[in-house]
Motif scaffolding. Structure first.
Motif, short mmCIF file in Angstrom:
data_model
loop_
_atom_site.label_atom_id
_atom_site.label_comp_id
_atom_site.label_asym_id
_atom_site.label_seq_id
_atom_site.Cartn_x
_atom_site.Cartn_y
_atom_site.Cartn_z
N ALA A 63 0.73 -1.16 0.11
CA ALA A 63 0.11 -0.07 -0.07
C ALA A 63 0.76 1.19 -0.05
CB ALA A 63 -1.03 -0.20 1.29
N LYS A 64 2.08 1.13 0.68
CA LYS A 64 2.83 2.06 0.80
C LYS A 64 3.67 2.67 -0.71
CE LYS A 64 4.34 2.28 5.63
NZ LYS A 64 5.24 1.93 6.72
N PHE A 65 4.03 1.77 -1.35
CA PHE A 65 4.55 1.99 -2.68
C PHE A 65 3.22 2.51 -3.74
CE2 PHE A 65 5.33 0.10 -6.90
CZ PHE A 65 6.51 0.92 -7.15
N ILE A 66 2.05 1.81 -3.63
CA ILE A 66 1.09 2.32 -4.29
C ILE A 66 0.61 3.74 -4.38
CG2 ILE A 66 -1.43 2.00 -5.18
CD1 ILE A 66 -0.92 -1.05 -4.45
N THR A 67 0.61 4.27 -2.90
CA THR A 67 0.50 5.57 -2.51
C THR A 67 1.61 6.56 -3.16
OG1 THR A 67 -0.77 4.91 -0.40
CG2 THR A 67 -0.08 7.03 -0.33
N SER A 68 3.01 5.86 -2.97
CA SER A 68 3.97 7.01 -3.34
C SER A 68 4.07 7.05 -4.80
CB SER A 68 4.99 6.25 -2.88
OG SER A 68 5.50 4.76 -3.65
N MET A 69 3.55 5.86 -5.71
CA MET A 69 3.24 6.48 -7.05
C MET A 69 2.24 7.18 -7.60
SD MET A 69 5.72 4.73 -8.48
CE MET A 69 5.10 4.63 -10.26
N GLN A 70 1.02 7.13 -6.79
CA GLN A 70 -0.07 7.88 -6.92
C GLN A 70 0.56 9.35 -6.67
OE1 GLN A 70 -2.86 6.39 -4.17
NE2 GLN A 70 -3.73 4.95 -5.44
N ASN A 71 1.37 9.71 -5.66
CA ASN A 71 1.80 10.81 -5.44
C ASN A 71 2.71 11.28 -6.69
OD1 ASN A 71 0.59 11.24 -2.88
ND2 ASN A 71 2.36 10.35 -1.62
N THR A 72 3.59 10.43 -7.14
CA THR A 72 4.25 10.71 -8.16
C THR A 72 3.76 11.05 -9.59
OG1 THR A 72 6.04 9.10 -7.30
CG2 THR A 72 6.30 9.82 -9.71
N VAL A 73 2.46 10.30 -9.81
CA VAL A 73 1.81 10.61 -11.02
C VAL A 73 1.11 11.99 -10.67
CG1 VAL A 73 -0.12 9.84 -12.17
CG2 VAL A 73 1.47 8.15 -11.68
N LYS A 235 12.57 15.23 -0.02
CA LYS A 235 13.60 14.80 1.02
C LYS A 235 14.23 16.04 1.73
CE LYS A 235 15.77 11.58 1.51
NZ LYS A 235 15.85 10.39 2.63
N ALA A 236 14.19 17.23 0.99
CA ALA A 236 14.62 18.64 1.42
C ALA A 236 13.29 19.12 2.30
CB ALA A 236 15.07 19.43 0.38
N MET A 237 12.10 19.09 2.02
CA MET A 237 11.13 20.02 2.44
C MET A 237 10.38 19.37 3.71
SD MET A 237 9.34 22.19 -0.82
CE MET A 237 8.08 22.72 0.46
N VAL A 238 10.07 18.13 3.58
CA VAL A 238 8.85 17.44 4.39
C VAL A 238 9.49 16.39 5.14
CG1 VAL A 238 7.05 18.10 2.81
CG2 VAL A 238 8.21 15.97 2.73
N ALA A 239 8.98 16.08 6.33
CA ALA A 239 9.41 15.23 7.26
C ALA A 239 9.27 13.70 6.71
CB ALA A 239 8.68 15.06 8.61
N GLY A 241 8.31 10.30 5.62
CA GLY A 241 7.07 9.31 5.78
C GLY A 241 5.70 10.35 5.50
N MET A 242 5.94 11.75 5.49
CA MET A 242 4.88 12.56 5.42
C MET A 242 4.37 12.65 3.77
SD MET A 242 2.87 14.60 7.00
CE MET A 242 3.91 14.80 8.48
N ALA A 243 5.13 12.48 2.98
CA ALA A 243 4.75 12.56 1.48
C ALA A 243 5.59 11.74 0.67
CB ALA A 243 4.41 14.01 0.91
N ASP A 244 5.72 10.24 0.63
CA ASP A 244 6.45 9.71 -0.04
C ASP A 244 6.29 9.55 -1.56
OD1 ASP A 244 8.36 8.86 1.97
OD2 ASP A 244 7.07 6.99 2.24
N VAL A 245 7.14 9.79 -2.30
CA VAL A 245 7.31 9.58 -3.76
C VAL A 245 7.92 8.14 -4.07
CG1 VAL A 245 6.70 11.83 -4.43
CG2 VAL A 245 8.96 10.94 -4.26
N GLY A 246 7.98 7.88 -5.51
CA GLY A 246 8.45 6.47 -5.87
C GLY A 246 9.95 6.59 -5.49
N LEU A 247 10.73 7.53 -5.70
CA LEU A 247 12.12 7.41 -5.44
C LEU A 247 12.44 7.34 -3.88
CD1 LEU A 247 13.90 9.60 -7.97
CD2 LEU A 247 14.05 7.07 -7.66
N SER A 248 11.63 8.04 -3.17
CA SER A 248 11.80 8.16 -1.82
C SER A 248 11.57 6.75 -1.10
CB SER A 248 11.04 9.24 -1.03
OG SER A 248 9.78 9.24 -1.44
#
Length: 291
Positions: A63-73, A235-239, A241-248
């Motif tokens: 679920a975390k990976f799917i969420t991160s990819m959704q944020n990326t898109v 990586k530079a702005m938010v804590a 786990g607050m908003a993961d993207v694919g690479l993070s």
């Protein structure tokens, strides 16, 4: 004949160092990522266990990976649309309209692009500061009451990242489009004006078609770079786990010691960016217009 062979040998010697370095530092590591994605390996363990497509099966159910990819898109779509819209509008205004200090505006708009992501993150962190940040202060002044929006927390964190990424990128693409628009013959605009075409109609029927090749090329590069820039801003702005993207997400798995799982995420991102680039190239294909 000897002269021709000598020229070929010279050309081979010129491109051989770059070819060897590209193969060693790009091709080999990329192939190794694909190989490692098929294994399970710990952080400091030299042993590898072959799991085949097991990492990918687990990944697609994470679920975390799917969420991160959704944020990326989401970032790719919104940042691309907003950035290119404003870059084209500003480029059109500064190119067609007689505005004093055009070079000054070019420099001002371009400055964010030469700043590092860390500097931009620091600037926007100060702007987003809940207690006395500029954004909340302006909203408090307008509303007449104290506003305490947590811009870098849920649910506003993605919006905050989008604003920072758009601000960083607009100037660069605006300058590129201004160069393309400047090459469009003024006689075309004069002829269309005689036919009753306004500024907006000229923009869509003359300017856009004639600079479409440039737009198409920059669009592909921008989409690919957004995947990387989204990671840097997160990586530079938010804590964490607050908003993961694919690479993070990929880096988080690597930090947790799940090397094979991390490489599987990298492979999915690689294929995603490759397919997306090919799709964009296909959708934006047009006949080249020449005048």
């Amino acid at each position: 004949m000897e002269r021709h062979k000598g020229r070929n040998r010279f050309l081979v010697l010129c491109i051989l160092p770059a070819t060897v370095l590209f193969f060693i530092f790009m091709i080999v590591p990329t192939l190794n990522v694909f190989r490692m994605s098929l294994f399970e390996r710990g952080a400091y363990s030299p042993t590898e266990t072959f799991v085949g497509l097991g990492n990918f099966t687990t990944l697609l159910g994470d679920a975390k990976f799917i969420t991160s990819m959704q944020n990326t898109v989401l970032l790719i779509v919104v940042v691309t649309i907003v950035t290119f819209f404003f870059a084209l509008v500003f480029a059109g205004i500064l190119t067609r309209e007689k505005i004093k200090g055009q070079n000054f505006f070019r420099i001002i708009f371009y400055i964010p692009n030469i700043l590092s992501v860390v500097v931009i993150a620091g600037i926007f962190s100060a702007v987003y500061k809940p207690e006395n940040g500029m954004l909340n202060s302006i909203l408090s002044m307008v509303s007449g009451e104290t506003v305490m929006i947590l811009w870098k927390d849920q649910p506003m964190v993605i919006v905050s990242i989008i604003i920072a990424m758009v601000w960083q990128a607009i100037g660069y693409y605006m300058v590129m489009y201004m160069a393309s628009m400047s090459a469009v013959s003024e006689s075309l605009y004069e002829s269309s004006s005689l036919d009753g075409a306004g500024r907006v109609k000229q923009f869509f029927q003359i300017t856009l078609p004639l600079i479409w090749t440039n737009i198409r090329t920059t669009l592909t590069f921008f989409i690919i770079s957004t995947i990387n820039m989204a990671f840097l801003f997160v990586k530079a702005m938010v804590a964490k786990g607050m908003a993961d993207v694919g690479l993070s997400f990929m880096y988080n798995q690597k930090d947790a010691g799940l090397y094979g799982y991390s490489m599987a995420a990298g492979v999915v991102l690689f294929l995603f960016s490759f397919i997306l680039s090919a799709l964009v190239n296909r959708v934006t294909r047009r006949d080249v217009l020449e005048v």
